[in-house]
Design a protein around this motif. Sequence first.
Motif, PDB file in Angstrom:
ATOM      1  N   MET A  67       0.840  -1.205   0.000  1.00  0.00           N
ATOM      2  CA  MET A  67       0.000   0.000   0.000  1.00  0.00           C
ATOM      3  C   MET A  67       0.870   1.249   0.000  1.00  0.00           C
ATOM      4  O   MET A  67       0.534   2.258  -0.614  1.00  0.00           O
ATOM      5  CB  MET A  67      -0.921   0.008   1.226  1.00  0.00           C
ATOM      6  N   ALA A  68       1.996   1.181   0.702  1.00  0.00           N
ATOM      7  CA  ALA A  68       2.886   2.341   0.778  1.00  0.00           C
ATOM      8  C   ALA A  68       3.660   2.533  -0.526  1.00  0.00           C
ATOM      9  O   ALA A  68       3.832   3.654  -0.992  1.00  0.00           O
ATOM     10  CB  ALA A  68       3.859   2.161   1.938  1.00  0.00           C
ATOM     11  N   LYS A  69       4.086   1.420  -1.132  1.00  0.00           N
ATOM     12  CA  LYS A  69       4.929   1.514  -2.339  1.00  0.00           C
ATOM     13  C   LYS A  69       4.121   1.767  -3.607  1.00  0.00           C
ATOM     14  O   LYS A  69       4.476   2.618  -4.421  1.00  0.00           O
ATOM     15  CB  LYS A  69       5.734   0.218  -2.497  1.00  0.00           C
ATOM     16  N   THR A  70       3.068   0.967  -3.795  1.00  0.00           N
ATOM     17  CA  THR A  70       2.324   1.056  -5.067  1.00  0.00           C
ATOM     18  C   THR A  70       0.813   1.141  -4.833  1.00  0.00           C
ATOM     19  O   THR A  70       0.068   0.235  -5.223  1.00  0.00           O
ATOM     20  CB  THR A  70       2.622  -0.187  -5.934  1.00  0.00           C
ATOM     21  N   PRO A  71       0.353   2.241  -4.227  1.00  0.00           N
ATOM     22  CA  PRO A  71      -1.095   2.344  -3.972  1.00  0.00           C
ATOM     23  C   PRO A  71      -1.908   2.394  -5.261  1.00  0.00           C
ATOM     24  O   PRO A  71      -3.077   2.008  -5.276  1.00  0.00           O
ATOM     25  CB  PRO A  71      -1.214   3.649  -3.175  1.00  0.00           C
ATOM     26  N   GLU A  72      -1.270   2.856  -6.364  1.00  0.00           N
ATOM     27  CA  GLU A  72      -2.003   3.007  -7.633  1.00  0.00           C
ATOM     28  C   GLU A  72      -2.409   1.644  -8.231  1.00  0.00           C
ATOM     29  O   GLU A  72      -3.282   1.586  -9.099  1.00  0.00           O
ATOM     30  CB  GLU A  72      -1.180   3.826  -8.643  1.00  0.00           C
ATOM     31  N   ARG A 113     -11.059   0.453   1.726  1.00  0.00           N
ATOM     32  CA  ARG A 113     -11.410  -0.523   2.778  1.00  0.00           C
ATOM     33  C   ARG A 113     -10.197  -0.934   3.600  1.00  0.00           C
ATOM     34  O   ARG A 113     -10.272  -1.069   4.813  1.00  0.00           O
ATOM     35  CB  ARG A 113     -12.061  -1.763   2.144  1.00  0.00           C
ATOM     36  N   LEU A 114      -9.065  -1.124   2.923  1.00  0.00           N
ATOM     37  CA  LEU A 114      -7.846  -1.507   3.641  1.00  0.00           C
ATOM     38  C   LEU A 114      -7.405  -0.391   4.579  1.00  0.00           C
ATOM     39  O   LEU A 114      -6.978  -0.641   5.709  1.00  0.00           O
ATOM     40  CB  LEU A 114      -6.718  -1.816   2.648  1.00  0.00           C
TER      41      LEU A 114
END
Lengths: 229, 114
Positions: free
Chosen positions: A65-70, A79-80
Amino acid sequence: MMVQGAHYILGPLGEDSDLRRWGRKLAERGGKNAKKRAVAAVARKLAVLLHRLWVGGDAYHAEFMAKTPELYNSWTLERLRTGAEVTALAYIGGLRETSELRRSVRQMFGSVDALVTPTAPIPPRTILEANADPPTRSPVLDLRNTAPFDKNGLSTISIPCGFTSTGLPIGLQISGPPECEAVVLQLGHAYEETTEWRKRRPPTSLEALAEASPFSTKPAARLGGIFST
Amino acid sequence: VSEKLAEGLSAELREVLVPLFKEIESLNEHIKEYDERMEKIAKEVYPEVALLKQVKAVGTQIALTYVLMIEDPYRFPKSREVGCFLGLRPGPGTLGRANPRRASAKKETGICAR
């Protein structure tokens, strides 16, 4: 270490939490070694909770989520992130409420054999609609009828029971008590044996769907025409 | 610090207590040093410690001991089994029966359970 943590939670310096209240309730029951038992029980819960936190989805997704949220679908990401905001103590409370709820739902099945509900309260989405990001309508709606059964660990099956006026399939959900898959499967089989819905296939293109619509200008292509047995 | 603490004491008491204060001070420094080393290890080698510290009452020491004791969390199909592993509850299928294997497991994981 776990017992040390349990002593702190139950002790005078411990902050108010569901786990503390639960532990204190156990200690107040009285009897031989009630306090020791309460400490051991809280220590055990703590060990289990730490494991859940460690292997839970949040830990798995945090890095991605921090590196590649896209790369996440916006709804999934939302939701996460909402889940990540839940504190550990609220999580423990939630787990306890869930187990209480499961117990009462299980009791309810003492008076009924099975529950029959629509699988979804709304017609299914097309693949185009399902892939739209952001979603054209809240995916929560699709899960409204299935989520309670998932969360309560009930044996549940969804079988075809008809089509909407636009030709989209409708599901019938049959639920039974936990670990009673046999009852649910027997009921589902009995329903399928007496109906023909399982033999019909929904249209696989938007054009066919439009033609199947009752608002179509082609009378022969209406629902009955396409899906006649 | 030890000199400051001993200021208000009589000469006799000071003679006895100052060495003890110095001993305590030295121990405190060692504890502080070890705490810092532990924090550093937790931060650099075991990032999961930060995750476990979200739980109140769980500090670096408890979380790090837990992580080192469990090693691979995925070897437990159910979280409840961790309680058995740590000797905090009877192992599956051992209810009411003596189990020599559990006794040894208890010894192994005693530090974490305590």
